[in-house]
Write a protein that holds these residues in place. Sequence first.
Motif, PDB file in Angstrom:
ATOM      1  N   VAL A   1       0.842  -1.203   0.000  1.00 42.90           N
ATOM      2  CA  VAL A   1       0.000   0.000   0.000  1.00 42.90           C
ATOM      3  C   VAL A   1       0.880   1.257   0.000  1.00 42.90           C
ATOM      4  O   VAL A   1       0.566   2.238  -0.682  1.00 42.90           O
TER       5      VAL A   1
ATOM      6  N   THR B   1      -3.918  -0.428  -4.518  1.00 41.33           N
ATOM      7  CA  THR B   1      -5.217   0.188  -4.230  1.00 41.33           C
ATOM      8  C   THR B   1      -6.174  -0.761  -3.516  1.00 41.33           C
ATOM      9  O   THR B   1      -7.120  -0.320  -2.868  1.00 41.33           O
TER      10      THR B   1
ATOM     11  N   ILE C   1      -2.967  -0.626   7.297  1.00 42.64           N
ATOM     12  CA  ILE C   1      -3.412   0.057   6.073  1.00 42.64           C
ATOM     13  C   ILE C   1      -4.258   1.282   6.424  1.00 42.64           C
ATOM     14  O   ILE C   1      -4.176   2.314   5.750  1.00 42.64           O
TER      15      ILE C   1
ATOM     16  N   ARG D   1      -6.130   3.386   3.779  1.00 42.23           N
ATOM     17  CA  ARG D   1      -5.443   3.943   2.601  1.00 42.23           C
ATOM     18  C   ARG D   1      -5.641   3.095   1.352  1.00 42.23           C
ATOM     19  O   ARG D   1      -5.248   3.497   0.248  1.00 42.23           O
ATOM     20  N   ALA D   2      -6.153   1.888   1.515  1.00 41.63           N
ATOM     21  CA  ALA D   2      -6.493   1.038   0.365  1.00 41.63           C
ATOM     22  C   ALA D   2      -7.739   0.249   0.762  1.00 41.63           C
ATOM     23  O   ALA D   2      -8.094   0.192   1.948  1.00 41.63           O
TER      24      ALA D   2
END
Lengths: 230, 230
Positions: free
Chosen positions: B31, B36, B61, B64-65
């Motif tokens: 990430v 994604t 994460i 963020r994804a």
Amino acid sequence: MIAAADLATYLVADAASIHGRSVAELAAAAVEGGATVVQVRGKDLSAAELLEAVADCARRIAGRATLLVNDRVDVYLAARADGLPVDGVHVGQSDLPAERVRRLVGPDAVVGLSASRASELAALRRLPAGTVDYLGVGAIRATPTKKDHPDPLGWDGFAAFVALAAEFPCVAIGGVGPGDAAAARAAGAAGLAVVRAVCASPDPRAAAAALRREWEDAAPVAPAEGRVRS
Amino acid sequence: MIAAADLATYLVADAASIHGRSVAELAAAAVEGGATVVQVRGKDLSAAELLEAVADCARRIAGRATLLVNDRVDVYLAARADGLPVDGVHVGQSDLPAERVRRLVGPDAVVGLSASRASELAALRRLPAGTVDYLGVGAIRATPTKKDHPDPLGWDGFAAFVALAAEFPCVAIGGVGPGDAAAARAAGAAGLAVVRAVCASPDPRAAAAALRREWEDAAPVAPAEGRVRS
């Protein structure tokens, strides 16, 4: 919730141990014979296959016994959402943690947990009351069905665990079958859980009926006798 | 729901394909590099282990994804109930049926489905719109990661499937990696899903970054060009 009396004759319908018939056929025959609980276990089945087996069992058993799903809480939830008569789940120590399971299934479903160590009991006691309805305790004897079990408890080890776990109905599992009801009840068991004794029988209805009869005939142990802390 | 743009660089963090680091370390590095989507797959993990891996990924994460769980809807639900940033599930044709999955996870979760046959697409079209958010389509090439896949599609087969499946974003998976972005976009892919290209890389951050850059650099295909029915 489950009444302790309903745990008496408990079939683990293990897909890997059933040959020449379907899980649902086996389960229906066992319930005809007097099995009070059917737990559907299919560690090697896909979720779609397990759901199909559970749905078939639910239709065949139709509420005449308590129907539980091993490990896959999502399969239980899917069957329940379909309106099928399925009652809950049984999880082991490496499955989803019991408090997570209770949160997912809600207060009315049955949740059973495999436990055989004092440390597991201590962890369970840190959870809210009502998280777990009963314990599956074993193995009583070594068994080929589950190769990863810890050292067998024997009836003495089982009785010692039951004495510690006084607030939980304890079902004896692992290498048990015909001839064990008296020892199981003397050790404080709420029921006898079998795999091979029914799954490998040419007549699962008769096998379950014999287990149920033997259980009824064995003298129950008064709580004060069977549950005293050692 | 998931925006098609978010599917561009899709990591299947397969526990069985990761050596020498944790799933969460790998996912976090990917990430950082620009992945994604992260799908956590652990067919050989217990539910408790998978939940722990998913929870670790969610914390690392931190939104963020898009974070998905393979197969185990219950593990996704348990992580979500813990308040962790986890977005949905990806299921295959032998996992819980998509309509059951959608019912369990609700309308806001992401549901992805593996599909590569016209018959699977026809079955999907009989379900309510919105049941499935995207399709994972493959294998593009033969791959050692999944031994049970059908014959590889190649890019021509993929493009033909995409043309049929016009209403679903299609992520290309199976034996793809560096050097494939242009062919994937020309064939109408919404993203490239990799296992080994990141999981087996000594530098998963750089591997993901290279895939993302390559994807951005490849010319997108106009919908009318990439999605025309054959």
